[in-house]
Design an enzyme around this catalytic site. Structure first.
Site, mmCIF file in Angstrom:
data_model
loop_
_atom_site.group_PDB
_atom_site.id
_atom_site.type_symbol
_atom_site.label_atom_id
_atom_site.label_comp_id
_atom_site.label_asym_id
_atom_site.label_seq_id
_atom_site.Cartn_x
_atom_site.Cartn_y
_atom_site.Cartn_z
ATOM 1 C CG HIS A 105 -1.739 1.248 1.337
ATOM 2 N ND1 HIS A 105 -2.949 1.367 0.689
ATOM 3 C CD2 HIS A 105 -1.528 2.438 1.947
ATOM 4 C CE1 HIS A 105 -3.456 2.566 0.908
ATOM 5 N NE2 HIS A 105 -2.618 3.243 1.676
ATOM 6 C CG ASP A 132 -11.964 3.818 5.754
ATOM 7 O OD1 ASP A 132 -11.462 4.742 6.425
ATOM 8 O OD2 ASP A 132 -11.691 3.629 4.558
ATOM 9 N NE ARG A 168 -9.815 10.771 8.684
ATOM 10 C CZ ARG A 168 -8.935 9.944 8.118
ATOM 11 N NH1 ARG A 168 -9.320 8.767 7.666
ATOM 12 N NH2 ARG A 168 -7.680 10.293 7.999
ATOM 13 C CB SER A 192 -8.480 5.294 7.246
ATOM 14 O OG SER A 192 -8.807 5.298 5.898
ATOM 15 C CE LYS A 244 -8.888 2.178 3.259
ATOM 16 N NZ LYS A 244 -9.075 3.551 2.909
#
Ligand code: URA
Length: 431
Positions: A79, A158, A165, A180, A184
């Site tokens: 990620h 989320d 947010r 967050s 995931k």
């Protein structure tokens, strides 16, 4: 649980209990806690922070708001916290798959200056980046890799919280970012999670210290949840590679995968991140994993995996080639003095790409797949007056080109002497 009392508690800087966090997130997911109370909680967390245990509880509660996947094969995912010209996932995920690791990658659409990995892949005509979870699992099993967007079945808390947010100034909070991202990734089920935490003008962690703090929190959180994990903190003060946009980034990734072009920095980072995925997953030394990744890139096994994934998800690369040949409105900016390219500011280039149509201001906005910036120079290159610096492209008409060109021009710093020492791309490794 009375939401207002928990808001008072966090505003006063006190620590929330595990059950309190879980009930707050569950109440918000069910719609019993209204958006304004969740937004107030997000702001209180932003200002007062959360300790490690609270952050883990928040992550867990968000993960449990939806489905979680499990795999009976060896899995890893990478990620990135998001940068400019960051097409690395398109190379790294098939590369790790070519080394024998299964790569289930739920990825994002971009909001803000540039598109996300899903937006980039969707410029390939026919590519379905909205697979059902069943099809996602099938493609991973068949081709070793799949990249698709997170569905509403995964971490719905989320999805709702991120939208809040985004409009309440509460994105920049490490516990909220960790909750967050990690919720995931944990729900997606990959056993090894590698993070590329960007730092610099083109991303939301502007300093190395902030990026390191986020990297440590992500790796610590992933390990506490029983996953193997590591992170690299990498430079994002200038764009990665030549292309910034969507279709042009896919084109550049394909050129690197197929050996048609070579960018030492992009390749170095791809190998390093893929090697972390492979070494942790297959219990190899990092050096052995690097060599394996380099082999699989050189012999085009990674390219073959990419083609198989695109094919399995409906993409037509013949039509993509044709799309790249579509006429666009173009403008080339040139050096106004002679010297050396000392800096190419990532944020300013991203803003120019956004002005051309490469990003979306609001969820649901259309992206222009061909809009973007193609850099003609790299940091350190010698230029003379009139040398091309970059070409700007858009399908939307010529009217915005000049303003975008003015923004892009501000990104280039031309210096009379070459800067001593190159900026390191990999700033730190966290394990
Ligand atoms: N990416 C996410 O998915 N969540 C954040 O909070 C920030 C970046």
């Amino acid at each position: 649980m009375i939401a207002k009392l928990l808001l008072d508690k966090k505003r006063e800087g006190k620590t929330l209990g595990s059950a309190e966090i879980r009930e707050f997130v569950e109440g918000f997911t069910r719609g019993e806690i209204p958006d304004y109370q969740m937004a107030a909680m997000a702001m209180a967390i932003c200002c007062r922070g959360m300790n490690e245990r609270e952050t883990a509880d928040l992550t867990d509660a968000m993960k449990n708001s939806g489905r979680s996947l499990t795999w009976d094969v060896i899995t890893a995912d990478k990620h990135s916290t998001g940068g400019v010209g960051d097409k690395l996932s398109l190379i790294i995920q098939p590369l790790a798959a070519a080394c024998g690791v299964y790569v289930p990658s739920l990825t994002g659409r971009g909001l803000g200056l540039t598109g996300g990995t899903a937006d980039k892949l969707e410029t390939i005509p026919g590519y379905n980046a909205s697979l059902s979870l069943d099809d996602f699992q099938r493609v991973v099993k068949e081709t070793g890799v799949s990249m698709t967007v997170q569905t509403s079945e995964i971490t719905p808390a989320d999805k709702k919280l991120y939208a809040l947010r985004d409009v309440t100034g509460t994105v920049a909070s490490i516990p909220l970012i960790v909750g967050s991202i990690l919720s995931k990734k944990l729900a997606e089920g990959a056993e090894t999670l590698i993070f590329d935490v960007k730092c610099g003008s083109g991303t939301f962690m502007k300093t190395k210290e902030e990026a390191l703090q986020l990297a440590k929190a992500l790796v610590g959180g992933a390990k506490a949840a029983g996953r193997k994990s590591a992170a690299l903190v990498t430079d994002m003060s200038s764009p990665l590679g030549r292309a910034i946009g969507n279709a042009n980034e896919v084109e550049e990734a394909i050129e690197i995968l197929s050996g048609k072009s070579f960018d030492p920095k992009v390749t170095e980072l791809c190998i390093e991140l893929a090697a972390l995925m492979v070494s942790k997953s297959l219990d190899l030394s990092l050096e052995a994993a690097r060599l394996l990744c380099q082999d699989k890139l050189n012999d085009m096994s990674a390219y073959k995996r990419f083609l198989e994934m695109v094919n399995a998800q409906g993409g037509d690369l013949g039509k993509f080639e044709a799309l790249l040949k579509t006429k666009t409105y173009k403008f080339t900016i040139q050096a106004m003095r002679s010297g050396f390219v000392g800096a190419i500011d990532a944020e300013k280039i991203a803003r120019a790409a956004f002005m051309l149509g490469a990003g979306r201001a609001e969820a649901g906005d259309e992206i222009d797949p061909l809009a973007g910036v193609d850099l003609a120079v790299k940091r350190g290159d010698r230029v003379s007056v009139g040398s091309p610096l970059a070409t700007l492209k858009t399908s939307r008409g010529p009217s915005g080109l000049e303003a975008a060109a003015a923004e892009a021009l501000k990104a280039f710093k031309i210096e009379s002497a070459i800067a001593s020492g190159d900026i390191e791309l990999i700033l730190e490794r966290v394990e």
